[in-house]
Design an enzyme around this catalytic site. Structure first.
Site, PDB file in Angstrom:
ATOM      1  CB  CYS A   2     -13.558  34.268   7.147  1.00  0.00           C
ATOM      2  SG  CYS A   2     -14.099  32.662   7.711  1.00  0.00           S
ATOM      3  NE  ARG A  27     -15.435  39.374   3.919  1.00  0.00           N
ATOM      4  CZ  ARG A  27     -14.780  39.337   2.762  1.00  0.00           C
ATOM      5  NH1 ARG A  27     -14.727  40.402   2.012  1.00  0.00           N
ATOM      6  NH2 ARG A  27     -14.165  38.250   2.367  1.00  0.00           N
ATOM      7  CD1 TRP A  75     -21.047  32.863   7.187  1.00  0.00           C
ATOM      8  CD2 TRP A  75     -19.966  31.325   5.969  1.00  0.00           C
ATOM      9  NE1 TRP A  75     -21.974  32.214   6.417  1.00  0.00           N
ATOM     10  CE2 TRP A  75     -21.342  31.264   5.655  1.00  0.00           C
ATOM     11  CE3 TRP A  75     -19.100  30.450   5.318  1.00  0.00           C
ATOM     12  CZ2 TRP A  75     -21.872  30.374   4.744  1.00  0.00           C
ATOM     13  CZ3 TRP A  75     -19.628  29.549   4.400  1.00  0.00           C
ATOM     14  CH2 TRP A  75     -21.006  29.519   4.118  1.00  0.00           C
ATOM     15  CG  ASN A 100     -11.783  34.326   3.698  1.00  0.00           C
ATOM     16  OD1 ASN A 100     -12.578  33.393   3.714  1.00  0.00           O
ATOM     17  ND2 ASN A 100     -11.873  35.325   2.844  1.00  0.00           N
ATOM     18  N   GLY A 101     -10.816  30.968   4.033  1.00  0.00           N
ATOM     19  CA  GLY A 101     -10.600  29.984   2.971  1.00  0.00           C
ATOM     20  C   GLY A 101     -10.761  28.586   3.537  1.00  0.00           C
ATOM     21  CD  GLU A 483     -32.729  38.114  -7.132  1.00  0.00           C
ATOM     22  OE1 GLU A 483     -32.227  36.998  -7.254  1.00  0.00           O
ATOM     23  OE2 GLU A 483     -32.301  38.960  -6.320  1.00  0.00           O
ATOM     24  CE  LYS A 487     -32.491  39.084  -2.781  1.00  0.00           C
ATOM     25  NZ  LYS A 487     -31.608  39.017  -3.910  1.00  0.00           N
ATOM     26  CD  GLU A 490     -30.797  36.419  -0.265  1.00  0.00           C
ATOM     27  OE1 GLU A 490     -30.990  37.130  -1.247  1.00  0.00           O
ATOM     28  OE2 GLU A 490     -29.683  35.963   0.000  1.00  0.00           O
ATOM     29  CG  HIS A 506     -46.443  19.929 -16.233  1.00  0.00           C
ATOM     30  ND1 HIS A 506     -47.046  18.979 -17.018  1.00  0.00           N
ATOM     31  CD2 HIS A 506     -46.457  21.065 -16.959  1.00  0.00           C
ATOM     32  CE1 HIS A 506     -47.386  19.509 -18.190  1.00  0.00           C
ATOM     33  NE2 HIS A 506     -47.045  20.787 -18.170  1.00  0.00           N
ATOM     34  CE  LYS A 605     -23.560  42.072  -0.887  1.00  0.00           C
ATOM     35  NZ  LYS A 605     -24.891  41.932  -1.507  1.00  0.00           N
TER      36      LYS A 605
HETATM   37  C1  AGP Z   1     -28.309  37.077  -3.232  1.00  0.00           C
HETATM   38  O1  AGP Z   1     -29.114  37.918  -2.522  1.00  0.00           O
HETATM   39  C2  AGP Z   1     -27.086  36.606  -2.573  1.00  0.00           C
HETATM   40  N1  AGP Z   1     -26.352  37.612  -1.949  1.00  0.00           N
HETATM   41  C3  AGP Z   1     -26.250  35.642  -3.414  1.00  0.00           C
HETATM   42  O2  AGP Z   1     -27.094  34.760  -4.100  1.00  0.00           O
HETATM   43  C4  AGP Z   1     -25.258  36.273  -4.411  1.00  0.00           C
HETATM   44  O3  AGP Z   1     -25.932  36.847  -5.481  1.00  0.00           O
HETATM   45  C5  AGP Z   1     -24.281  35.192  -4.884  1.00  0.00           C
HETATM   46  O4  AGP Z   1     -23.580  34.694  -3.780  1.00  0.00           O
HETATM   47  C6  AGP Z   1     -23.329  35.689  -5.928  1.00  0.00           C
HETATM   48  O5  AGP Z   1     -22.523  36.732  -5.455  1.00  0.00           O
HETATM   49  P1  AGP Z   1     -21.713  37.654  -6.441  1.00  0.00           P
HETATM   50  O6  AGP Z   1     -22.695  38.377  -7.292  1.00  0.00           O
HETATM   51  O7  AGP Z   1     -20.945  38.562  -5.538  1.00  0.00           O
HETATM   52  O8  AGP Z   1     -20.826  36.764  -7.254  1.00  0.00           O
END
Ligand code: AGP
Length: 610
Positions: A2, A27, A75, A100-101, A483, A487, A490, A506, A605
């Site tokens: 949010c 965000r 969100w 937000n929260g 990683e 990518k 997501e 395995h 984000k």
């Molecule tokens: C990765 O592409 C994501 N945006 C997510 O996994 C992100 O790295 C994670 O939420 C941690 O965020 P931060 O580095 O802002 O703590």
């Protein structure tokens, strides 16, 4: 997550609020809304599910103008994305709240308020906040006191913005566990979830602390600390230019950020290495003193930042000779810990606001770690402020939800930390000098990889119809594979898993057929021969292999195996270099799939709730 914006001015604040929401879009959100106190004293509100353009379209036919207002991108946590659940929430046309929260005691509060006759029109936890404030107003509290009394009974995390028809020209905001900044203007003042939202209006900011309550009018900003008394918080000038978050010539922020990596890495190194050494000043005096006593490292982070930590573990143990553990923050914070004396606690976070990482840091401070160090991209963030010391990555604002330049700069910063600690332990001066030389050429190596974009885009064509993918790596390239898989998941919504290549037999080998692309990261290191055997296991079962290998790696182009050559790379920095082609692959697959690359579905984000 949010996003909140609020403004009080001598002009119509609707355009300020909408621009703020636009700047907060990165965000992640699924509905948006705005409420202002109109000239006739009434509360005008418009909310829409979906993207901001839906709200803007609705506002074309509704007169929503006023000099005090709040706005929100939501969100969804409690309740589906819908107009009913979108913020601002309003009680009896008198009070409006954005939040937000997560309010953890919302069910109990809801029951109490229902008994008093309050009707609930949404499924959100936030609605208890607005109704509770209204209840206190009814009891004769002024707006500031009604908000103060309300936050006093809230449990959980919140950043809230509140306006009321009872006191037009006044905006009250409060924070605990969720970020909130105050922007200072000339006879106008603002609040927002972060500075990006407001850089079009002001460069002067006050960062609220945990438990702060703030009262804004056009002429004053009064901050009250968690004990209720007036407090002065320092004013910071941001260096962020209003256009520093523009997309420029690129199709997406993610593409721009991938291409910014050489410069971002260069900036992260700048002034921190000299004549074959990492400079002590890079970490500050306090950290340097603490480093003398460090005997082990505990890293805690989430998502991409966690993957950076996983790579660093290989470096800490192989180069520095220091035991290193890495854990995702959401697990760490709820687990009983055994803390070894002399353990350095390192958090890694792009945003510096990730709720789980922040909570883990707070827990660590209680647990007796020797020192807490943050590797972070946002200087004013909560994680930086709560840590004993920090090493800033200098990636610049990262807007795409999928982290790219944050990752490679985190790895760069972590390698600096490994060297700084390592020379006190197992790392010889010549080894440090050699790695520093490699770091100096790293931006050029990344530039070289970026030139492979067209070839990678051609590979991506072959992923468009796939539903699953496997990523393989060995050693420090295993977290790089993790990683790469993250990518792809997501932004292209293709299910992808990463395995250390030796684990294939395995279990995951059962998944291999000609519908399963297998991406392998295969630099020319001591594990290459072993990796090649693993790749043959895939090939023998009809799997399609996509291999990123060193120019000189003895690995052949045979049917079923596609190879893309990356320039010869030193083994230590190879995880940083090899991350880049995997980012490009995910990006181009997402383009083919036509997804919303910068704001993929369901994701945020900055994950500021648990
Ligand atoms: C990765 O592409 C994501 N945006 C997510 O996994 C992100 O790295 C994670 O939420 C941690 O965020 P931060 O580095 O802002 O703590």
């Amino acid at each position: 997550m949010c996003g909140i914006v609020g403004a009080v001015a001598h002009r119509n604040v609707t355009p300020i609020l909408l621009e703020g929401l636009r700047r907060l879009e990165y965000r992640g959100y699924d509905s948006a809304g705005i409420a202002v106190i109109a000239a006739d004293g009434s509360l005008e509100r418009v909310r829409r599910p979906g993207k901001l353009r839906e709200l803007e379209a609705a506002l074309e036919s509704a007169l929503v103008e006023g000099e005090t207002g709040i706005a929100h991108t939501r969100w969804a946590t409690h309740g589906v994305p819908s107009e009913r659940n979108a913020h601002p929430h309003v009680c009896r046309e008198r009070v409006a709240v954005v939040h937000n929260g997560i309010i953890e005691n919302h069910e109990a509060l809801r029951r109490q308020l229902q008994q008093k006759g309050y009707e609930f029109l949404s499924e959100t936890d936030t609605e208890v906040v607005v109704n509770q404030i209204h209840d206190f107003l009814e009891q004769g509290f002024p707006l500031l006191e009604a908000v103060r009394a309300t936050v006093g009974i809230l449990e959980g995390a919140y950043a809230i913005g509140v306006v009321s028809t009872c006191e037009p020209g006044r905006l009250i905001a409060a924070r605990k566990g969720s970020p909130l900044v105050v922007g200072l203007g000339e006879s106008e003042n603002f609040v927002a979830s972060d500075v990006f939202a407001l850089v079009g209006e002001t460069q002067r900011f006050v960062f609220l602390e945990e438990g702060d309550l703030v009262e804004l009018t056009t002429e004053s900003v009064r901050v009250y600390g968690k004990d209720g008394g007036r407090v002065e918080r320092p004013v910071h000038e941001t260096r962020l230019a209003p256009d520093s978050v523009e997309r420029g010539e690129y199709r997406h922020y993610m593409q721009k950020e991938i291409h910014e990596q050489p410069v971002a890495v260069e900036k992260t190194l700048s002034g921190r290495i000299h004549q074959g050494k990492v400079l002590s000043a890079a970490f500050g005096e306090r950290a340097e003193a603490a480093f003398e006593h460090v005997r082990a490292v505990q890293i805690v982070a989430c998502g991409t930042s966690y993957h950076a930590g996983k790579v660093a573990r290989y470096w800490f143990e192989a180069l520095a000779g220091l035991p290193c553990s890495v854990e995702v923050a959401s697990e760490f914070r709820y687990r009983r810990q055994v803390v070894q004396p002399g353990t350095l606690f390192v958090t890694i976070s792009q945003s510096g606001e990730t709720a789980d990482t922040l909570a883990a840091l707070k827990a660590a401070k209680e647990l007796g770690y020797a020192h807490t160090l943050a590797i972070c991209n946002v200087p004013e963030s909560s994680i930086v402020r709560e840590s004993d010391s920090c090493l800033m990555t200098r990636a610049g604002p990262e807007i795409g939800v999928a982290s790219t330049k944050a990752f490679t700069t985190q790895l760069t910063a972590l390698l600096l930390l490994v060297l700084a600690l390592g020379r006190r332990h197992a790392l010889a001066a010549e080894q440090e000098a050699k790695i520093v030389r490699e770091l100096e050429t790293l931006p050029a190596q990344i530039r070289h990889v970026l030139q492979l974009e067209d070839e990678i885009a051609a590979w991506a064509e072959l992923f468009g119809e796939k539903h699953h993918a496997l990523y393989l790596g060995r050693g420090a390239q295993y977290p790089v594979a993790m990683e790469g898989a993250l990518k792809l998941k997501e932004i292209s919504y293709i299910h992808a898993e990463a395995y250390p290549a030796g684990e294939l037999k395995h279990g995951p080998l059962a998944l291999i057929d000609n519908e399963m692309p297998v991406v392998a990261v295969a630099p020319n290191n001591e594990l290459l021969e072993k990796l090649k055997s693993n790749l043959q296991e895939v090939q023998a079962r009809g799997g399609e292999l996509y291999v990123f290998a060193d120019a000189e790696a003895p690995i052949e182009n045979v049917p079923g195996v596609r190879i893309l050559r990356v320039a010869e790379t030193d083994e230590v920095v190879a995880p940083i270099v090899y991350s880049v082609p995997l980012q490009l692959l995910a990006y181009h697959v997402a383009l083919i799939k036509g997804t919303d690359v910068d704001q993929p579905r369901n994701l945020a984000k900055s994950v500021t709730v648990e």
